[in-house]
Write an enzyme that holds these catalytic residues in place. Structure first.
Site, PDB file in Angstrom:
ATOM      1  N   GLU A   7      42.779  41.751  26.115  1.00  0.00           N
ATOM      2  CA  GLU A   7      42.552  40.970  27.339  1.00  0.00           C
ATOM      3  C   GLU A   7      42.618  41.905  28.529  1.00  0.00           C
ATOM      4  O   GLU A   7      43.541  41.884  29.323  1.00  0.00           O
ATOM      5  CB  GLU A   7      43.591  39.851  27.475  1.00  0.00           C
ATOM      6  CG  GLU A   7      43.294  38.888  28.618  1.00  0.00           C
ATOM      7  CD  GLU A   7      44.369  37.834  28.794  1.00  0.00           C
ATOM      8  OE1 GLU A   7      44.567  37.389  29.938  1.00  0.00           O
ATOM      9  OE2 GLU A   7      45.018  37.458  27.801  1.00  0.00           O
ATOM     10  N   HIS A   9      40.578  43.430  31.782  1.00  0.00           N
ATOM     11  CA  HIS A   9      39.534  42.881  32.642  1.00  0.00           C
ATOM     12  C   HIS A   9      38.803  43.932  33.471  1.00  0.00           C
ATOM     13  O   HIS A   9      39.351  44.975  33.813  1.00  0.00           O
ATOM     14  CB  HIS A   9      40.140  41.833  33.569  1.00  0.00           C
ATOM     15  CG  HIS A   9      40.754  40.692  32.824  1.00  0.00           C
ATOM     16  ND1 HIS A   9      40.006  39.821  32.071  1.00  0.00           N
ATOM     17  CD2 HIS A   9      42.048  40.301  32.684  1.00  0.00           C
ATOM     18  CE1 HIS A   9      40.819  38.930  31.515  1.00  0.00           C
ATOM     19  NE2 HIS A   9      42.052  39.197  31.865  1.00  0.00           N
ATOM     20  N   HIS A 159      40.563  31.899  27.866  1.00  0.00           N
ATOM     21  CA  HIS A 159      41.338  32.441  28.981  1.00  0.00           C
ATOM     22  C   HIS A 159      41.609  31.358  30.023  1.00  0.00           C
ATOM     23  O   HIS A 159      40.763  30.500  30.259  1.00  0.00           O
ATOM     24  CB  HIS A 159      40.563  33.593  29.637  1.00  0.00           C
ATOM     25  CG  HIS A 159      41.367  34.364  30.627  1.00  0.00           C
ATOM     26  ND1 HIS A 159      41.567  33.939  31.920  1.00  0.00           N
ATOM     27  CD2 HIS A 159      42.014  35.553  30.519  1.00  0.00           C
ATOM     28  CE1 HIS A 159      42.308  34.821  32.562  1.00  0.00           C
ATOM     29  NE2 HIS A 159      42.590  35.814  31.742  1.00  0.00           N
ATOM     30  N   ASP A 284      46.540  42.468  29.652  1.00  0.00           N
ATOM     31  CA  ASP A 284      46.019  41.748  30.823  1.00  0.00           C
ATOM     32  C   ASP A 284      45.843  42.728  31.980  1.00  0.00           C
ATOM     33  O   ASP A 284      46.150  42.431  33.128  1.00  0.00           O
ATOM     34  CB  ASP A 284      46.926  40.582  31.208  1.00  0.00           C
ATOM     35  CG  ASP A 284      46.236  39.565  32.121  1.00  0.00           C
ATOM     36  OD1 ASP A 284      45.010  39.670  32.310  1.00  0.00           O
ATOM     37  OD2 ASP A 284      46.930  38.674  32.641  1.00  0.00           O
TER      38      ASP A 284
END
Length: 322
Positions: A7, A9, A159, A284
């Site tokens: 995850e 980004h 998500h 994240d």
């Protein structure tokens, strides 16, 4: 120990500007995303990965409001995102993989884009950001997306995204605007909303129709593991439309990641409820500090064999990285 995180980004400045033309500016809370880190797809990101002991990031574009802009623009921008993501992966194939962005406003177009992203661009699945027009993925209109993911044998990463405005006003309003906005999103609300999303998919029979479909949930399962036994006991008895015991859907068709929440109690709970075979790893990035990622796993009170599963081998199997 090799570490793959799922995850992580990115944000493309041109996409952000294009989407902003259709959406009102939001000043509800003071949080400012780390723009430089999001937009860096090269040397700086790789250096931070090296410093944190991360071997591979599975990249995905931030929500960017793709599900809230006109359909034609959403389709074009999703294609542009996926093209750029594939180019980034191809520039460092040993360090990056990618999840596609889909124009969920048009499920047929989204299914076609998922097929293109996987079979032509080499992406490894898709990330879905919350609801679309206040509808969850159990809505029959989204079956083309689910059918495509199942047929392609790629996962969907569910998500969080902000709950509907009606839910925000009913449950989270009444405080300082920054407090209400944070309460409705990353402080609590969008995690609960994402958990509800996954539970609706179970009760809606999604996993009976697509028994090979794999769903990934961040943040240690978006609140589900703590109450999973309760949910399973209740609905195994009364949800008679389901073909399997409720617990089976979670241990056979869902994975969980930490999303940078490197705290031991929820990790141990997930280990007990789902087992190491159903845990993937994530930071994240860049919203959470990657520096703890390697140390947390190295010091976790579990066997070396389970550490390897969580660190990389589960992801390699699910995403076909080997």
């Amino acid at each position: 120990m090799k570490i793959i995180t799922l995850e992580e980004h990115v944000e493309i400045a041109e996409i952000k500007k294009a989407v902003a033309r259709f959406l009102p500016a939001s000043r509800e809370h003071a949080y400012q995303p780390p723009t430089r880190q999001l937009e860096d797809l090269g040397a700086h990101r790789l250096a931070e990965m090296d410093a944190a002991g991360i071997n591979v990031q599975v990249l995905s574009h931030t929500s960017a409001g793709i599900s809230r802009i006109p359909v034609a623009e959403a389709i074009a921008l999703a294609r542009a995102i996926n093209d750029q993501l594939a180019e980034t992966v191809q520039s460092h194939p040993d360090r990056f993989a990618g999840f596609a962005t889909l124009p969920t406003l048009d499920p047929e177009a989204a299914a076609r884009e998922l097929e293109r992203a996987v079979t032509v661009l080499g992406l490894r699945g898709a990330m879905i950001h919350g609801q679309t027009n206040n509808r969850f993925l159990d809505d029959p209109s989204f079956r083309p997306i689910l059918e495509a993911a199942s047929a392609l044998d790629v996962p969907l990463y569910l998500h969080p995204d902000p709950p509907s405005r009606a839910v925000q006003d009913a449950y989270y309003a009444g405080f300082d605007p920054a407090v209400s906005a944070s309460f409705a999103t990353f402080g609590w609300g969008w995690h609960l909303d994402t958990g509800i999303h996954a539970l609706r998919m179970v009760l809606g029979g999604v996993f009976d129709r697509y028994p090979s479909l794999q769903l990934v949930l961040g943040h240690w399962g978006e609140m589900i593991p703590f109450y999973l036994d309760r949910f399973a006991q209740v609905f195994t008895q009364i949800a008679r439309q389901l073909q399997r015991p409720v617990m089976d859907y979670f241990v056979q068709q869902m994975y969980v990641t930490p999303s940078g929440m490197f705290t031991l109690p929820p990790f141990l709970l997930v280990m007990q409820v789902l087992g190491a075979e159903r845990i993937l790893y994530s930071v994240d990035y860049p919203f959470q500090d990657a520096g703890q990622a390697k140390a947390f796993l190295e010091h976790a009170p579990i066997s070396p064999f389970d550490k390897e599963k969580i660190a990389h081998s589960n992801a390699e199997k699910l995403l076909k990285l080997i």
